[in-house]
Design a protein around this motif. Structure first.
Motif, PDB file in Angstrom:
ATOM      1  N   VAL A  78       0.843  -1.197   0.000  1.00 29.69           N
ATOM      2  CA  VAL A  78       0.000   0.000   0.000  1.00 29.69           C
ATOM      3  C   VAL A  78       0.874   1.241   0.000  1.00 29.69           C
ATOM      4  O   VAL A  78       1.988   1.235   0.524  1.00 29.69           O
ATOM      5  N   THR A  79       0.343   2.296  -0.603  1.00 26.80           N
ATOM      6  CA  THR A  79       0.985   3.602  -0.595  1.00 26.80           C
ATOM      7  C   THR A  79       0.115   4.552   0.198  1.00 26.80           C
ATOM      8  O   THR A  79      -1.115   4.572   0.035  1.00 26.80           O
ATOM      9  N   LEU A  80       0.743   5.344   1.084  1.00 27.09           N
ATOM     10  CA  LEU A  80       0.024   6.265   1.956  1.00 27.09           C
ATOM     11  C   LEU A  80       0.235   7.705   1.490  1.00 27.09           C
ATOM     12  O   LEU A  80       1.217   8.019   0.813  1.00 27.09           O
ATOM     13  N   ASP A  81      -0.682   8.590   1.894  1.00 28.36           N
ATOM     14  CA  ASP A  81      -0.550   9.983   1.498  1.00 28.36           C
ATOM     15  C   ASP A  81       0.395  10.763   2.411  1.00 28.36           C
ATOM     16  O   ASP A  81       0.832  11.856   2.065  1.00 28.36           O
ATOM     17  N   ASP A  82       0.715  10.197   3.589  1.00 25.84           N
ATOM     18  CA  ASP A  82       1.657  10.824   4.512  1.00 25.84           C
ATOM     19  C   ASP A  82       2.571   9.752   5.092  1.00 25.84           C
ATOM     20  O   ASP A  82       2.182   8.580   5.176  1.00 25.84           O
TER      21      ASP A  82
END
Length: 445
Positions: free
Chosen positions: A210-214
């Protein structure tokens, strides 16, 4: 800092502890120097630590023995003053799942076959109070220098400000390593091997990136996991000190083994169902799990094998009654197992004997491990492997690194697996994997 390998060379370990205080363990972890360590488990002290006074690493099939010998060499001649057993020097770390690494340049590049760290600064929270410990090895390990650093660390930690509001993040993308159709084919192939008699059971896993925004706040995630899963082992392993360092963290319900003196505690945790929306549905699902032949068979294979693996070390092995263990998102079949050692056996000998249990590997072990290597499109690294601690007396506590993720800045890779037996259904097993992602996934979202 490594450990001298010349037996005639003194390691010069000096360790000092003093009662102290911190505003919270979350704030203490946030303030610790990298690489950081976190460990807590049921009826155990909680440890927050940072820095490296000494490190032990090993690779290959003899890694358990190599690590044990180096840890013994480090700890056996220490100058230690600690007010409580839990604050005495301990090394924290773990092992890779497979003996031979296959991901030297990939996701797990910073994690060797085994790595244990004696922290430089440690906070130990017990039911008798909180202790600050400073450890040193080598040229700077004089009692005067360590006592000076201890006072500085105690004052610094006492002055740490309480951490602010927990920093949330949002998942902006997800990538699966195993498409659903590929999963169905893999499970069907494993069932064929079982029906042909080549296997009795194999645990197949998936990975979800997964890629997070922060950037991920590791202290916040561990604090949240503690509120949701208070009866699980929570852990953090950071192998390097760089800004872009990876963090292996999780909240696992599965104890591999604990050893204190001649008493050994472990258990079989295998067989899974979900949680109900109401207490009545919860009870119905638990009763169904207890009566389900597939799950009971899978569970009994694990419990029987653990008893057999402990027998060579023990004068007695006792298993309790099979029951349901409820967690926030799933319910498991669980059988507690205890043993009394018939001779002085180091906890790492027990770890080597028990890893991997059939709950994360399979039976027969070698064929199951070969099947995992051939089938899974990713390297397990330290996923489903032993993580925990060791002390100078050969005592220790190890959990199985499931319900875990490998995080780095704005990315995280989650892992989850299921046991495949003769009557496994690929779609039901797929759904179980998704349930097992939720402990970490829920916190990331």
């Amino acid at each position: 800092m490594g450990i001298p390998r010349n037996d005639e060379t003194e390691t010069g370990l000096v360790s000092r502890s003093v009662r102290g205080s911190v505003p919270s363990l979350r704030a203490a972890l946030d303030a610790m120097p990298a690489p950081r360590t976190f460990w807590t488990g049921p009826d155990e002290a909680t440890v927050v630590a940072g820095g490296v006074a000494a490190a032990v690493t090993a690779d290959g099939r003899d890694r358990f023995t190599s690590v044990r010998d180096d840890i013994d060499r480090l700890l056996r001649s220490g100058d230690v003053h600690a007010g409580t057993e839990a604050a005495c020097p301990r090394l924290f770390g773990g092992f890779a799942f497979h003996d031979e690494a296959s991901d030297n340049n990939g996701t797990w590049a910073d994690f060797p076959g085994a790595r244990f760290v004696l922290p430089r600064v440690q906070v130990t929270d017990t039911d008798r109070g909180t202790w600050v410990t400073v450890n040193a090895v080598g040229a700077d390990a004089t009692p005067e220098a360590v006592e000076r650093r201890l006072e500085e660390a105690r004052e610094r930690l006492a002055a740490v400000e309480e951490a602010g509001p927990r920093r949330g993040s949002h998942i902006v993308s997800r990538t699966r390593t195993t498409p659903r159709e590929t999963w169905r084919e893999s499970v069907a192939a494993a069932v064929d091997r079982i029906e042909d008699g080549d296997l009795r059971k194999v645990v197949l896993a998936q990975a979800l990136a997964v890629t997070l925004d922060d950037p991920l706040s590791v202290p916040d995630v561990l604090a949240d996991l503690g509120e949701t899963y208070p009866d699980c082992y929570r852990f953090l392993v950071e192998p390097t000190a760089g800004l872009d360092r990876p963090s292996l963290l999780g909240a696992t319900p599965e104890r591999l083994v604990s050893r204190h003196g001649r008493t050994v505690t472990t258990g079989a945790l295998a067989g899974t169902t979900g949680r109900g929306d109401t207490p009545t549905e919860d009870d119905w699902l638990a009763a169904e799990l207890l009566d389900d032949e597939k799950n009971a068979h899978e569970h009994d294979l694990v419990a029987e094998t653990i008893r057999e693996q402990l027998s060579p070390f023990a004068s007695s092995v006792t298993a309790g009654g099979r029951r349901v263990r409820r967690l926030e998102t799933v319910q498991h079949l669980f059988t507690p197992i205890t043993a009394t050692l018939d001779h002085d056996t180091h906890v790492l000998e027990l770890v080597e004997a028990l890893h991997p249990t059939p709950a994360v590997g399979g039976l027969p072990p070698e064929r199951a491990l070969a099947t995992i290597r051939e089938t899974e499109p990713f390297d397990r690294g330290w996923y489903a492997a032993p993580v925990g601690w060791v002390d100078a007396a050969g005592n220790g506590s190890f959990a199985v690194a499931i319900r875990s993720a490998l995080a780095r800045e704005t990315t995280a890779t989650l892992f989850a697996g299921v046991g495949i037996v003769a009557d496994s259904d690929p779609d039901r097993e797929w759904d179980e994997v998704q349930l097992k992602y939720r402990p970490i996934l829920d916190e990331l979202e």
